[in-house]
Motif scaffolding. Structure first.
Motif, PDB file in Angstrom:
ATOM      1  N   TRP A  86       0.834  -1.207   0.000  1.00  0.00           N
ATOM      2  CA  TRP A  86       0.000   0.000   0.000  1.00  0.00           C
ATOM      3  C   TRP A  86       0.870   1.259   0.000  1.00  0.00           C
ATOM      4  O   TRP A  86       0.466   2.285  -0.570  1.00  0.00           O
ATOM      5  CB  TRP A  86      -0.965  -0.002   1.184  1.00  0.00           C
ATOM      6  N   VAL A  87       2.046   1.210   0.623  1.00  0.00           N
ATOM      7  CA  VAL A  87       2.934   2.372   0.646  1.00  0.00           C
ATOM      8  C   VAL A  87       3.469   2.639  -0.755  1.00  0.00           C
ATOM      9  O   VAL A  87       3.453   3.783  -1.241  1.00  0.00           O
ATOM     10  CB  VAL A  87       4.095   2.142   1.638  1.00  0.00           C
ATOM     11  N   ALA A  88       3.947   1.579  -1.425  1.00  0.00           N
ATOM     12  CA  ALA A  88       4.514   1.740  -2.768  1.00  0.00           C
ATOM     13  C   ALA A  88       3.449   2.172  -3.773  1.00  0.00           C
ATOM     14  O   ALA A  88       3.622   3.164  -4.499  1.00  0.00           O
ATOM     15  CB  ALA A  88       5.170   0.435  -3.207  1.00  0.00           C
ATOM     16  N   GLU A  89       2.323   1.444  -3.835  1.00  0.00           N
ATOM     17  CA  GLU A  89       1.290   1.750  -4.829  1.00  0.00           C
ATOM     18  C   GLU A  89       0.543   3.027  -4.466  1.00  0.00           C
ATOM     19  O   GLU A  89       0.161   3.803  -5.349  1.00  0.00           O
ATOM     20  CB  GLU A  89       0.317   0.583  -4.959  1.00  0.00           C
ATOM     21  N   GLY A  90       0.334   3.248  -3.168  1.00  0.00           N
ATOM     22  CA  GLY A  90      -0.360   4.463  -2.755  1.00  0.00           C
ATOM     23  C   GLY A  90       0.422   5.716  -3.116  1.00  0.00           C
ATOM     24  O   GLY A  90      -0.151   6.698  -3.601  1.00  0.00           O
ATOM     25  N   TYR A  91       1.741   5.697  -2.908  1.00  0.00           N
ATOM     26  CA  TYR A  91       2.535   6.893  -3.200  1.00  0.00           C
ATOM     27  C   TYR A  91       2.639   7.136  -4.711  1.00  0.00           C
ATOM     28  O   TYR A  91       2.547   8.282  -5.161  1.00  0.00           O
ATOM     29  CB  TYR A  91       3.922   6.773  -2.590  1.00  0.00           C
ATOM     30  N   ALA A  92       2.792   6.064  -5.506  1.00  0.00           N
ATOM     31  CA  ALA A  92       2.819   6.228  -6.961  1.00  0.00           C
ATOM     32  C   ALA A  92       1.477   6.741  -7.473  1.00  0.00           C
ATOM     33  O   ALA A  92       1.421   7.563  -8.409  1.00  0.00           O
ATOM     34  CB  ALA A  92       3.169   4.899  -7.628  1.00  0.00           C
ATOM     35  N   THR A  93       0.379   6.286  -6.866  1.00  0.00           N
ATOM     36  CA  THR A  93      -0.954   6.782  -7.242  1.00  0.00           C
ATOM     37  C   THR A  93      -1.108   8.251  -6.874  1.00  0.00           C
ATOM     38  O   THR A  93      -1.675   9.045  -7.640  1.00  0.00           O
ATOM     39  CB  THR A  93      -2.043   5.944  -6.552  1.00  0.00           C
ATOM     40  N   LEU A  94      -0.602   8.627  -5.707  1.00  0.00           N
ATOM     41  CA  LEU A  94      -0.639  10.030  -5.289  1.00  0.00           C
ATOM     42  C   LEU A  94       0.117  10.902  -6.286  1.00  0.00           C
ATOM     43  O   LEU A  94      -0.379  11.947  -6.721  1.00  0.00           O
ATOM     44  CB  LEU A  94      -0.040  10.166  -3.895  1.00  0.00           C
ATOM     45  N   LEU A  95       1.309  10.467  -6.691  1.00  0.00           N
ATOM     46  CA  LEU A  95       2.116  11.284  -7.598  1.00  0.00           C
ATOM     47  C   LEU A  95       1.527  11.328  -9.003  1.00  0.00           C
ATOM     48  O   LEU A  95       1.584  12.366  -9.667  1.00  0.00           O
ATOM     49  CB  LEU A  95       3.551  10.753  -7.639  1.00  0.00           C
ATOM     50  N   GLU A  96       0.959  10.202  -9.473  1.00  0.00           N
ATOM     51  CA  GLU A  96       0.360  10.205 -10.813  1.00  0.00           C
ATOM     52  C   GLU A  96      -0.736  11.258 -10.899  1.00  0.00           C
ATOM     53  O   GLU A  96      -0.943  11.888 -11.948  1.00  0.00           O
ATOM     54  CB  GLU A  96      -0.181   8.818 -11.154  1.00  0.00           C
ATOM     55  N   SER A  97      -1.451  11.453  -9.776  1.00  0.00           N
ATOM     56  CA  SER A  97      -2.553  12.413  -9.757  1.00  0.00           C
ATOM     57  C   SER A  97      -2.060  13.843  -9.548  1.00  0.00           C
ATOM     58  O   SER A  97      -2.531  14.775 -10.204  1.00  0.00           O
ATOM     59  CB  SER A  97      -3.552  12.034  -8.653  1.00  0.00           C
ATOM     60  N   LYS A  98      -1.097  14.034  -8.645  1.00  0.00           N
ATOM     61  CA  LYS A  98      -0.577  15.378  -8.384  1.00  0.00           C
ATOM     62  C   LYS A  98       0.114  15.952  -9.624  1.00  0.00           C
ATOM     63  O   LYS A  98       0.027  17.155  -9.894  1.00  0.00           O
ATOM     64  CB  LYS A  98       0.415  15.339  -7.220  1.00  0.00           C
ATOM     65  N   LEU A  99       0.779  15.102 -10.391  1.00  0.00           N
ATOM     66  CA  LEU A  99       1.547  15.576 -11.543  1.00  0.00           C
ATOM     67  C   LEU A  99       0.685  15.824 -12.775  1.00  0.00           C
ATOM     68  O   LEU A  99       1.101  16.536 -13.688  1.00  0.00           O
ATOM     69  CB  LEU A  99       2.649  14.572 -11.883  1.00  0.00           C
ATOM     70  N   THR A 100      -0.502  15.241 -12.815  1.00  0.00           N
ATOM     71  CA  THR A 100      -1.340  15.367 -14.016  1.00  0.00           C
ATOM     72  C   THR A 100      -2.676  16.048 -13.761  1.00  0.00           C
ATOM     73  O   THR A 100      -3.339  16.469 -14.715  1.00  0.00           O
ATOM     74  CB  THR A 100      -1.640  13.975 -14.615  1.00  0.00           C
ATOM     75  N   GLY A 101      -3.102  16.132 -12.494  1.00  0.00           N
ATOM     76  CA  GLY A 101      -4.446  16.631 -12.211  1.00  0.00           C
ATOM     77  C   GLY A 101      -5.522  15.638 -12.566  1.00  0.00           C
ATOM     78  O   GLY A 101      -6.718  15.943 -12.511  1.00  0.00           O
ATOM     79  N   ARG A 102      -5.123  14.420 -12.936  1.00  0.00           N
ATOM     80  CA  ARG A 102      -6.074  13.351 -13.276  1.00  0.00           C
ATOM     81  C   ARG A 102      -5.763  12.149 -12.376  1.00  0.00           C
ATOM     82  O   ARG A 102      -5.428  12.326 -11.215  1.00  0.00           O
ATOM     83  CB  ARG A 102      -5.940  12.978 -14.769  1.00  0.00           C
ATOM     84  N   GLY A 103      -5.845  10.947 -12.879  1.00  0.00           N
ATOM     85  CA  GLY A 103      -5.476   9.778 -12.096  1.00  0.00           C
ATOM     86  C   GLY A 103      -6.539   9.363 -11.100  1.00  0.00           C
ATOM     87  O   GLY A 103      -7.602   9.965 -10.968  1.00  0.00           O
ATOM     88  N   ARG A 104      -6.228   8.313 -10.345  1.00  0.00           N
ATOM     89  CA  ARG A 104      -7.215   7.674  -9.471  1.00  0.00           C
ATOM     90  C   ARG A 104      -7.601   8.519  -8.261  1.00  0.00           C
ATOM     91  O   ARG A 104      -8.662   8.327  -7.685  1.00  0.00           O
ATOM     92  CB  ARG A 104      -6.681   6.308  -9.035  1.00  0.00           C
ATOM     93  N   LEU A 105      -6.756   9.452  -7.884  1.00  0.00           N
ATOM     94  CA  LEU A 105      -7.078  10.302  -6.748  1.00  0.00           C
ATOM     95  C   LEU A 105      -8.242  11.241  -7.080  1.00  0.00           C
ATOM     96  O   LEU A 105      -8.972  11.674  -6.192  1.00  0.00           O
ATOM     97  CB  LEU A 105      -5.850  11.115  -6.347  1.00  0.00           C
TER      98      LEU A 105
END
Length: 504
Positions: A86-105
């Motif tokens: 959860w730490v690895a996938e959660g942080y990558a998911t957080l960054l995918e969204s912060k960097l694009t304004g899209r993503g799962r977040l």
């Protein structure tokens, strides 16, 4: 980095070597109803997610001995970079969204699902966050809940404090995630997680409107997971893909009668009557909310190849998609036919890579989205006497820039095809094509929508139904062509999945 298409599915992975980091990107883009469809483009979202893994996990240790062993022993190097899932996938998911304004977040479908889980008290415990099997959708929670939990930590404490945890994990003094976390926050991550879950649940329950919730009634209660319901032309049967629970989950294509199960009701009532007659002061069972519809036919998947996207071909046959394997052990998706009265299953294509499709029974034509090595196209072909080789005519040329989904033929005008279209940096939209003149147009959509999927015609061919939403509201809509009017049919407080064959 390697880009390939081994499964004809949307995925990828990263191996966090500190001295030779590696990532693999699967070329096939997600479909419109996927939890990873909210992106400007699939290559951007996937590469950012996997690259975030490498930046996060593949940093060399500042412990001299650890770094030395890692430089000569690859397995040790990789395992040293691994942390809780959860730490690895959660942080990558957080960054995918912060960097694009899209993503799962920022995905409204994901948000609605998590809100429903909160209403039912169904959020994962801290110890379940990294699980890959068990409760419904538990394998996704490392991404969906893990990313939101880390975003909550940043919002309530600061990005700098969370970054300090990653710095401490690579220190000269060896620490795992929990030790690194406690040293920064003075409390275990589990305690903060419990607070996060409580706040999210409180927000959801404060917004709940019981009057609205009471308008929705149960029609079919599955044992674990139901997907892709499709109604027979005569409306007497409903086919649905059912998945069982567990790591070796079974997938079945089940056909139910749509009429009420009177025999099940009578059996229940007789059992309760007999119970009271035998013991007059006993208390009978409360009747179920809905008696299970009668199961008419059942088809189990073969060799764990799955069953997807069923469509009726008359009232006695279903077409569906299942995986096949070529001589190089690469997966493809092919079309199969199941004749209900005989039970016979026939493979109709070979290595076609077909995903969602529709069938026009009158002409025998199939309209399908194909996806090969990331190139999406919309094609038509005749299903009569089909045997492996397909002569497909392109309706939309194979493209890396565009994607297509949910092709649906107007049931009263087979020259009219509706489908979803996705362009780079654009959301999905609904396109109408006249198959005779090839003229195209687009259908009205809600203002600033983010999610769009589950497209279907009304039975009279005069309206389109679809599901769309943004923020924290996912609704079902009807667009009427004659008046060019758009109506919201639900109020956005519960998740919506739309079966075909809906009527006014």
């Amino acid at each position: 980095m390697v880009v390939f298409d081994p499964l004809n599915d949307s995925n990828g992975f990263a191996i966090p070597y500190s001295n030779k980091p590696f990532m693999a990107l699967f070329a096939t883009a997600p479909q419109s109803d996927s939890q990873i469809s909210n992106s400007s483009s699939w290559p951007q979202l996937l590469s950012l997610h996997e690259y975030a893994h490498l930046l996060h996990l593949a940093q060399p240790s500042r412990n001299t001995w650890t770094n030395f062993v890692a430089s000569i022993y690859d397995i040790y190097d990789v395992t040293n970079g691994i942390t809780e899932r959860w730490v690895a996938e959660g942080y990558a998911t957080l960054l995918e969204s912060k960097l694009t304004g899209r993503g799962r977040l920022y995905d409204v479908q994901v948000e609605m699902m998590l809100q429903q889980f909160a209403r039912e008290g169904g959020w994962p415990t801290y110890n379940e966050l990294s699980s890959t099997s068990g409760r419904y959708r538990i394998g996704n929670m490392a991404y969906l809940v893990g990313g939101r939990f880390l975003a909550w930590i940043e919002a309530n404490y600061s990005e700098k404090k969370l970054d300090a945890v990653w710095t401490r994990m690579k220190g000269a003094k060896k620490r795992n995630f929990e030790k690194a976390f406690v040293g920064v926050f003075n409390q275990p991550a589990q305690l903060l997680y419990q607070r996060f879950v409580a706040e999210f649940t409180q927000k959801v329950m404060n917004l709940e409107n019981k009057d609205i919730m009471d308008k929705y009634s149960l029609w079919l209660d599955g044992d674990f997971e139901l997907a892709e319901p499709t109604l027979s032309p005569n409306s007497e049967l409903l086919a649905v893909v059912e998945k069982s629970k567990g790591p070796n989950a079974k997938v079945n294509l089940v056909v139910y009668e749509t009429k009420e199960n009177i025999k099940a009701k009578e059996k229940f009532e007789k059992a309760q009557k007999d119970l009271i007659e035998a013991d007059p002061i006993d208390i009978a069972d409360t009747p179920p909310v809905i008696f299970k519809r009668k199961k008419k036919f059942n088809l189990a998947q073969r060799n764990f190849n799955g069953i997807r996207h069923p469509r009726w071909m008359g009232d006695d046959a279903l077409l569906f998609v299942s995986s096949t394997t070529d001589s190089n052990n690469f997966k493809h998706q092919d079309l199969f036919k199941w004749k209900l009265s005989t039970g016979n299953v026939t493979q109709l294509t070979d290595g076609l890579n077909v995903r969602r499709f529709d069938v026009d029974i009158a002409s025998g034509r199939v309209y399908a989205e194909l996806n090969k090595f990331g190139y999406s196209s919309l094609v038509q072909f005749n299903i009569t006497n089909l045997s492996g080789t397909v002569q497909a005519n392109e309706i939309e040329t194979a493209s890396l820039q565009y994607g297509y989904d949910f092709p649906r033929v107007n049931p009263t005008n087979n020259s009219q095809l509706a489908y979803l279209e996705h362009n780079v940096n654009q959301p999905w939209r609904i396109k109408i094509r006249n198959l005779t003149t090839q003229e195209t147009s687009y259908v009205a959509l809600p203002h600033e929508y983010q999610f769009l999927s589950f497209l279907n015609w009304s039975r009279d061919g005069k309206a389109l139904y679809y599901v769309a939403g943004k923020g924290e509201a996912l609704k079902m809509y009807r667009y009427e062509f004659e008046d060019q009017k758009l109506f919201a049919l639900t109020q956005g407080h519960v998740p919506v999945a739309l079966a075909d064959g809906v009527t006014k």
